[in-house]
Design a protein around this motif. Structure first.
Motif, PDB file in Angstrom:
ATOM      1  N   LYS A  41      71.452  70.946  22.397  1.00  0.00           N
ATOM      2  CA  LYS A  41      71.152  69.547  22.683  1.00  0.00           C
ATOM      3  C   LYS A  41      70.892  69.380  24.171  1.00  0.00           C
ATOM      4  O   LYS A  41      71.300  70.210  24.972  1.00  0.00           O
TER       5      LYS A  41
ATOM      6  N   GLY B   5      60.138  63.002  24.364  1.00  0.00           N
ATOM      7  CA  GLY B   5      60.306  63.931  23.262  1.00  0.00           C
ATOM      8  C   GLY B   5      59.371  65.106  23.392  1.00  0.00           C
ATOM      9  O   GLY B   5      58.292  64.998  23.958  1.00  0.00           O
ATOM     10  N   GLN B 106      64.382  66.611  23.900  1.00  0.00           N
ATOM     11  CA  GLN B 106      65.262  67.450  23.094  1.00  0.00           C
ATOM     12  C   GLN B 106      65.197  68.923  23.454  1.00  0.00           C
ATOM     13  O   GLN B 106      66.076  69.682  23.089  1.00  0.00           O
TER      14      GLN B 106
END
Lengths: 113, 114
Positions: A41, B5, B106
């Motif tokens: 993560k 992202g 991420q």
């Protein structure tokens, strides 16, 4: 080699223990940060210190207690942690809170038994 | 809210080839982006950054491209080496950037095949 030094590199502690993580930088940076990173993560911000004053607490449980004794040092005091607190704890610094980039240490790998 | 992202969680390339790691962002007012490299057992290492008044910035073997029209940035690594194997994160300051809070993507794991 990173210019942000974190100790210890690894820490195993029981849920009733009290321990501290330490972070040091000598780049003259006036903003310092604690992040928590779980496996696979991205880092998640916990605390921001600006000119040795706490400016952001991201709703972190009180069992984590940060301290900034001076402009070069940042501590994270741990007490009564839970197994889910096992993670990599990263310290970072930047010239000032609004000045990027942030420079990271290599972290403390914390395991809670 | 803002978000960044990455398109692919894993990218596998042959040693010597070029690598391209992509990142999309949502806030059209975002004006600064950072790329970090995180090797196993280490903290994120600053690679390169770019401001929105630039479309391209080059470093040593790395180039970051910023396309503000489609809100996309990419990190290109030339002649990829085994030492480039790591997780790569794009990041941007939240809001006006005054808080010091960074928003991370991420991450993309780059695997270099010998």
């Amino acid at each position: 080699d990173t210019e942000v030094t974190q100790t210890p590199k690894h820490l195993v502690m029981g849920m009733t223990n009290k321990k501290s993580l330490k972070c040091e930088q000598h780049m003259g940076h006036r903003a310092m940060y604690w992040y928590k990173q779980k496996a696979k993560k991205p880092p998640e911000l916990m605390f921001v210190y600006s000119y040795e004053k706490l400016s952001i607490n991201e709703s972190v449980p009180s069992r984590f207690s940060p301290e900034c004794p001076n402009s070069s040092l940042l501590n994270l005091h741990l007490h009564a942690l839970q197994p889910e607190d096992s993670a990599l704890y990263l310290c970072a610094s930047s010239q000032a809170r609004a000045r990027m980039p942030q420079h990271f240490g290599d972290g403390t790998r914390l395991s809670i038994l | 809210g803002e978000s960044v992202g990455l398109h692919l969680p894993t990218l596998s390339v042959q040693e010597g080839d070029n690598s391209i790691i992509n990142c999309a962002y949502s806030n059209s007012a975002s004006d600064y982006f950072i790329w970090y490299k995180q090797e196993s057992g280490k903290g994120p290492q600053f690679i390169i950054d770019i401001r929105s008044n630039m479309d391209k910035r080059q470093g040593q073997r790395v180039t970051v491209l910023l396309n503000k029209t489609v809100k996309h940035l990419s990190l290109q690594i030339a002649a990829t080496q085994p030492g480039d194997s790591a997780v790569y994160f794009c990041a941007e300051p939240q809001g006006s950037g005054n808080t010091g809070k960074l928003i991370f993507g991420q991450g993309t794991t780059l695997q270099v095949k010998p």
